[in-house]
Structure formats: C-alpha cells, structure tokens
Enzyme design. Structure first.
Site, short mmCIF file in Angstrom:
data_model
loop_
_atom_site.label_atom_id
_atom_site.label_comp_id
_atom_site.label_asym_id
_atom_site.label_seq_id
_atom_site.Cartn_x
_atom_site.Cartn_y
_atom_site.Cartn_z
N GLU A 99 16.05 190.89 46.97
CA GLU A 99 15.09 190.14 46.16
C GLU A 99 14.51 191.01 45.06
OE1 GLU A 99 12.30 187.35 48.14
OE2 GLU A 99 10.82 188.76 47.36
N ASN A 145 12.61 186.20 42.68
CA ASN A 145 11.40 185.56 43.16
C ASN A 145 10.51 185.17 41.99
OD1 ASN A 145 9.38 184.54 44.78
ND2 ASN A 145 9.47 186.24 46.24
O1 LIG Z 1 4.39 183.23 50.05
C1 LIG Z 1 3.56 184.18 50.06
O2 LIG Z 1 2.33 184.02 50.06
C2 LIG Z 1 4.06 185.59 50.12
C3 LIG Z 1 3.15 186.63 50.05
C4 LIG Z 1 3.59 187.95 50.13
C5 LIG Z 1 4.93 188.21 50.31
C6 LIG Z 1 5.84 187.17 50.39
C7 LIG Z 1 5.41 185.87 50.29
N1 LIG Z 1 6.29 184.81 50.39
C8 LIG Z 1 7.64 184.95 50.72
C9 LIG Z 1 8.46 184.15 49.84
O3 LIG Z 1 9.07 184.73 48.99
C10 LIG Z 1 8.50 182.65 50.02
O4 LIG Z 1 8.34 182.37 51.37
C11 LIG Z 1 9.80 182.00 49.58
O5 LIG Z 1 10.22 182.45 48.34
C12 LIG Z 1 9.61 180.46 49.52
O6 LIG Z 1 8.61 180.17 48.59
P1 LIG Z 1 7.88 178.75 48.55
O7 LIG Z 1 8.93 177.70 48.27
O8 LIG Z 1 6.92 178.83 47.41
O9 LIG Z 1 7.24 178.54 49.86
#
Ligand SMILES: O=C(O)c1ccccc1NCC(=O)[C@H](O)[C@H](O)COP(=O)(O)O
Length: 374
Positions: free
Chosen positions: A276, A298
C-alpha cells in the site's frame, strides 16, 4: 555472491528468520564486525525450501549496509527513505534520540505501530516463530488472490471488488453493532466480491485472527487478504497459518529492505503481498522493488484520516505503464467507482460504505450501479 543459506553452516540445522532485516541490523553493533555476524546468523535461512533463501545482495545492498555501518539507527534509515512512522525501539545510540519526542506518537498510524510492537512481542513469547512456521506449513495452500481479481475484472468490466470485513476503524469508530464476520463474508461472496479483506488488528479495528480463521473454515471460496499492520515476519507466517492468502504491507511503515525481505517470504509461502502506498515518494520506492505484484493506492491519509479520491488519479496519471493497481478507501458511489476505474485501477478495496448498510452484500450492487457476477 554469498547466500544466507550458506550461513547456516555455523552449526545448528535450523535458523528462524529474523523479524525483519532492519530489526536484525538494529540488534548488531554498527560499524563493527558484529553487524556482519548479525546478517549472517540472524537472517540465516531454514533449509526447508518452503521458507526462503536470500542472498546478501538481495537483502543488503551496499548503500543500506553503508548507512547502517555508519551508525545510523533504524529510524534514521527509514527517515532517509521518507518514512515518517517511527518505531518505538529502545534508544541504543545517541542518534536515536531520547526524551519526550520519542514518548508520544505523532499520529494514529504511529500509535498503531507502537501498539503492534508490544502485541507482536507478546504473541511471539506465547507462540515462537518456529512453531508458527510449522503451523503455516500444515495449512492448505493459498488461493490465487491476483488471479481472482483478474477474472472478476474481466467478467464484470468494472474494477474487481475486495470487500472488507471490519467492525470498527479509528477514523469512524464502530461501523456495525451486529457484526458477524462469517455472515458478512458469505453475503459479500454471493453478491460478487472477488476477494475479501479481513481486519485482524484487535485494539484499533476490533478485528482478530480468529475472524480470519473462522471465515476461512466457513466454506467461503474467495481468497482472503489479512489486513494487518505488519512489522515482523512472524505476522506473515501467523496469517498464513490462519488461512490468509494475501497480506498487506504498508510502505509508510516498512523500509525498502523489509519490503524486499517480506516479499520473498510471501512468495515462498505462495501468498500475495499487497503493498500500500499513499504518495509519490512511496509509489516510486515500491516501483523500484523487484517482484511487486499488487500495489494499493490508499485515498486515506493514514496520518490525518483525510480521504481524497483524486489521490488515485494523481498518482496514476504520472505512471501510466504500471502493473496492477488497486484503489482503496472512501469509495461510496457508482461515480466513485467509475472515476477510479478511469484512472486505470483494476480492483478496489471497500469497507465502510458497504459495512454501514443493513446487508453489506446487497449494498455491492448499489455501489457499482449493477449486480456483479461471480
Ligand atoms: O480507516 C481508518 O480509520 C484507518 C486508520 C489508520 C490506519 C488504517 C485505516 N484504515 C485501513 C484502510 O485502509 C481501510 O480499512 C480500507 O482502505 C477501506 O477503506 P473504507 O472503504 O474507507 O472503509
């Protein structure tokens, strides 16, 4: 070229791998022959081909060794690569710094990593690496993560979906009160997800390796990504032993040396590494590493939580000829999916926008603007 396998001639038949090359280097005294000894001994490969066989040149390119031998700490080496996330290792040398600046994490990702250091050392005390490697060896072989994404992308003509199974996140708190990972996994699969991403971090995401194992044993066929904050190879073997087919490696956290080493371990285990990146510098670093199969961009800045879907476009516009890309985070509407698809991504990883709906599986059709075939 000297192979690390040859280093196992120091006498014992089996040497577990080092937690990570930078950790092995950290445990040696810089500038002395101990540094070389540490390379030979701590990273010696097991004879079993399931594990790995790395050459010095592959792991320790001369610039990295020179940096180490000039007395730079692991955090300083990482910082030289633009990595802002520090490890909370005990300071051993004045250059590593002491005092208040080391005691307070600078952001949530650094906090997660510091907590992870404690968690992994406790887990390792309970189940040493050698035992975890044995368990991994007895686990049914991994499924083809990249193949599943390719097939789904071709079949549906939209980015393949990696659907995330997560109860909570630091940025959004609890996403679902009623959280049944097996139910969610099945509805995702039935509704066309190509792969699943299972959060295993307990403290910040309320996930677990038990969730990974239960989902794997529940009859779900999709390949599984272990969504973990990897700092030590122990976690890769552990994830494999619980049925993971792929694992996340975060460029913001891992120096190049560790990524190369962990990639090789993944390859020898038959696992896919999803690397990532979040900005130009991380992307360029990762593109220089041989053997990278899957890169995730990301859209969420893990230091500030800010989500910006134009990040995928910005990073890809400059790198049109890239292999496999996956857009991650903050995708909520069919327009978001079309937008990232047009930038060139072949897969997306989505959590929140599905998990906050009554039936996360049925929500897939709403997100893509059509039903996905599987
Ligand atoms: O989602 C968070 O708050 C976060 C904080 C710190 C490190 C990682 C975090 N998330 C991990 C991710 O990258 C998400 O779970 C993943 O990309 C899915 O994103 P979403 O569709 O916005 O739930």
């Amino acid at each position: 070229m000297e192979s690390l396998l040859a280093a196992s001639s120091v006498g014992t038949a089996f040497f577990p791998p080092c937690p990570s090359p930078s950790a092995a280097l950290r445990s040696a005294v810089p500038g002395s022959s101990n540094a070389v000894a540490a390379r030979g001994v701590r990273c010696a490969a097991a004879k079993d081909s399931m594990f790995y066989e790395l050459t010095h040149d592959e792991i320790f390119n001369s610039a990295e060794v020179i940096q180490w031998e000039s007395g730079k700490s692991m955090n300083a080496i990482a910082a030289a690569q633009g990595i802002r996330i520090r490890r909370r290792c005990q300071p051993r040398y004045p250059s590593e710094g002491t005092g208040a600046d080391r005691a307070i994490p600078r952001n949530i990702l650094e906090q997660i990593i510091w907590d992870k250091e404690v968690e992994v050392s406790q887990r390792k005390a309970k189940k040493p690496l050698q035992k975890v490697m044995e368990s991994a060896q007895h686990t049914p072989p991994p499924r083809d993560f990249v193949g599943a994404l390719d097939t789904a992308h071709r079949r549906n003509g939209v980015p393949a979906l990696i659907a995330e199974v997560k109860k909570a996140s630091p940025s959004r708190g609890v996403l679902r009160d009623h959280f049944n990972p097996v139910e969610i996994a099945h509805t995702y699969e039935t509704n066309g997800a190509a792969c699943l991403s299972i959060l295993t971090d307990e403290k910040h995401f309320q996930g677990s390796f038990e969730n990974m194992e239960t989902v794997r044993n529940s009859g779900v066929k999709c390949p599984l990504l272990c969504k973990e904050f990897v700092i030590d190879v122990w976690q890769i073997y552990y994830a494999r032993s619980k049925g993971a087919d792929a694992i996340l490696l975060i460029a913001a956290v891992l120096p190049d040396l560790d990524i190369k080493y962990m990639l090789r371990i993944c390859r020898n285990l038959g696992m896919t590494a999803l690397i990532e990146v979040q900005d130009d510098r991380e992307f360029d670093r990762v593109l220089k590493i041989d053997g990278v199969q899957l890169i995730g961009i990301n859209n969420r800045n893990l230091e500030t939580f800010q989500v910006d879907t134009t990040n995928t476009k910005m990073l890809l516009e400059k790198r049109r000829d890239i292999i496999k890309n996956k857009g991650e985070s903050g995708l909520f509407t069919p327009e978001d999916i079309i937008y990232v698809h047009n930038t060139g991504v072949s897969a997306v990883l989505v959590g929140e926008s599905l998990l906050t709906q009554d039936d996360p599986g049925q929500a897939i059709a709403g997100l893509f603007g059509k039903k996905l075939l599987h």
